[in-house]
Design an enzyme around this catalytic site. Structure first.
Site, PDB file in Angstrom:
ATOM      1  N   LYS A 288      -7.853   3.048   3.113  1.00 10.68           N
ATOM      2  CA  LYS A 288      -6.627   3.574   3.734  1.00 10.68           C
ATOM      3  C   LYS A 288      -6.325   5.021   3.302  1.00 10.68           C
ATOM      4  CE  LYS A 288      -4.051  -0.666   4.609  1.00 10.68           C
ATOM      5  NZ  LYS A 288      -2.768  -1.351   4.467  1.00 10.68           N
ATOM      6  N   ASP A 325       1.908   0.160   9.079  1.00 12.47           N
ATOM      7  CA  ASP A 325       2.592  -0.692   8.089  1.00 12.47           C
ATOM      8  C   ASP A 325       4.085  -0.346   8.060  1.00 12.47           C
ATOM      9  OD1 ASP A 325       0.381  -2.159   7.329  1.00 12.47           O
ATOM     10  OD2 ASP A 325      -0.161  -0.817   5.684  1.00 12.47           O
TER      11      ASP A 325
END
Ligand code: NAP
Length: 498
Positions: A288, A325
């Site tokens: 990420k 997210d």
């Protein structure tokens, strides 16, 4: 669908059970201790099922099969299988090397010959091997290799593209990383592919169950216009994203397929993004943060968070990164309470915590950060204009929301909880962990009267946002939630059994 069994009766029984929906069957005669005894049963099966298309294979142990007899015995069995009505016989190159012209003529008298090779170590020297194969008279050439990297699939598919207009090719890469070739090989020119009867009955590593190939990956509909997406990480096998996003694409009639991409390096992954091409990625651990360096553009929030979980590849090959997210945290909360001024305690200071902190600050929430190691909490708080707190301070505090953004409570994680039971003083408890569905902290929160938001809801919301970014359509939330809840319930049942 390859069929394996411990005896001939069971083998034909299995074929009987599947033939109506799956008429293309491979009898793996080499799995039987006495393959010749199956031939009469196969003859009866063929007579009963004229719709079936049947391959007979009796691969020798030296070529990766189970048959312990000599090449002459293998040929004898295959010739008899052809005489009993099998339409295709599979002979490996190692055996072909020992045959005479007359043997090929016998093999091809009443069936078509598939000449096959298997490389159990890598995807190497495909052209050289194929040049050798072409020296023999065969109707189909089957080349099976092992994918050690995602790029090995590209090598296989380019190989298929080069030769499939002149020859009838079958090509596939084995192992978990070969999934791309298993789903996209047919569009690259493979005449067919293999699907296991059931999970656990695979005849090669990485083989996908036929039902999943049809229902999850919709292999019957994959064509040159099909867009390819995937979740990239290491490991990635247990991700629920393929089930969720393939269901979403199917429900909304988007011509796209979504794969689990086990990437051992970002360079390997990015080469596939370019060469296949892959149109979008969900990015998971451990990439990420590292992914940011490879993007052509990100939105300011993703840059601030320093972690990207969603990539879009534009027509001209440029990569754009997002962090969904944030939506995974903010959307479920917004549906329940006004975020302006909401007192929120975020536990953790990793990637997920950063998405929560920046997302909540953007909505003007009052955000506190508590981390096991104080340093990262202080850095994050400073950057996001939130407040770092310690365990002593939160003793005297109450919150609207407590968010667990640590892996504490995850299956297999035996670490202590980040806060103690008496610190659950809030209206809502938001658990990011979703395996198991009900963590220890969720149970404590419920027992203390807090309302609970489960990790699965965040997971669906962040995936929904990805779907919207990629397809431009509203996400079919109910369907996505349904398949995720079902998969989690199945996984819980399986782990109870263990
Ligand atoms: P990460 O970057 O590795 O960060 C983990 C954080 O948790 C670190 O700050 C670490 O503190 C802290 N931590 C670990 N164990 C702890 C413990 N026992 N007590 C207190 N703090 C602890 O991980 P991440 O990517 O942020 O992910 C965190 C969790 O969120 C994972 O379980 C992940 O599965 C989940 N998640 C769920 C979703 C969803 O859609 N539901 C999405 C993203 C993430 P130190 O700094 O002291 O190491």
């Amino acid at each position: 669908m390859p069929i394996v069994a411990s005896n001939a009766a069971e083998m034909v029984q299995k074929a009987d059970a599947i033939v109506r929906d799956n008429p293309f069957i491979e009898f793996r005669l080499d799995y039987l201790s006495k393959p010749a005894l199956a031939l009469q049963k196969i003859k009866t099966f063929v007579e009963y099922h004229p719709e079936a298309l049947i391959i007979a294979t009796c691969r020798r142990a030296a070529a990766g099969g189970k048959f312990r007899g000599a090449v002459a015995a293998e040929v004898d069995i295959l010739v008899k299988a052809a005489n009993q009505g099998c339409h295709l016989v599979d002979l490996e190159l190692e055996s072909a090397d020992q045959l005479k012209q007359a043997d090929f003529a016998r093999l091809r008298r009443s069936a078509n010959l598939i000449l096959s090779t298997h490389d159990f170590r890598g995807t190497r020297k495909l052209e050289e091997t194929f040049a050798r194969m072409k020296e023999y008279p065969a109707d189909f050439f089957k080349v099976v290799s092992t994918a050690n990297t995602l790029s090995d699939n590209v090598v296989m598919m380019k190989f298929l593209e080069r030769h499939s207009h002149e020859h009838s090719m079958i090509g596939v890469c084995m192992e978990e990383q070969g999934i791309i070739s298993r789903v996209l090989g047919v569009r690259a020119g493979s005449q067919f592919t293999f699907g296991a009867i059931n999970p656990g009955e695979e005849t090669a590593p990485g083989q996908i169950a036929a039902r999943a190939l049809r229902d999850v990956y919709r292999i019957d509909q994959v064509d040159t216009a099909t867009r390819v997406y995937g979740v990239a990480g290491d490991p990635v096998a247990h991700s629920l994203s393929p089930i969720m996003l393939n269901a979403a694409f199917r429900r909304e009639n988007v011509n796209a397929v979504y794969l689990a991409l086990h990437a051992k390096s970002l360079d390997d992954l990015l080469a596939c993004v370019r060469d296949i091409p892959i149109h979008g990625l969900s990015v998971t651990m451990p990439y990420k943060e590292e992914m940011l360096k490879h993007l052509d553009k990100t939105d300011p929030l993703t840059a601030k968070i320093g972690a990207c979980n969603t990539v879009v590849r534009s027509q001209d090959g440029k990569l754009y990164g997002f962090n969904t997210d944030v939506a995974g945290v903010v959307r479920p909360l917004e549906m329940r309470l006004p975020l302006q001024g909401a007192r929120t305690l975020v536990l953790g200071a990793g990637g997920a915590a950063r998405a929560a902190v920046f997302g909540l600050k953007e909505r003007n929430a009052d955000v506190y950060v508590l981390n096991r190691t104080p340093g990262p909490a202080q850095t994050l708080a400073k950057k996001a204009r939130a407040k770092a707190v310690n365990k002593l301070q939160i003793r005297k505090m109450a919150f609207d929301v407590i968010i667990n953004a640590t892996p504490s409570g995850m299956e297999g994680n035996r670490d202590p909880m980040p806060i103690s039971e008496e610190d659950f003083k809030a209206k809502y408890f938001f658990e990011m962990v979703y395996t198991p569905a009900e963590t220890k902290m969720v149970k404590i929160a419920r027992s203390r009267g807090l309302q609970v938001i489960l990790g699965a809801e965040m997971f669906v919301q962040q995936g929904a946002r990805q779907f919207e970014i990629w397809s431009g359509k509203p996400a079919p939330m109910a369907e996505m939630q349904r398949v995720v809840e079902y998969a989690l319930a199945q996984a819980a049942k399986a782990s109870e059994k263990k």
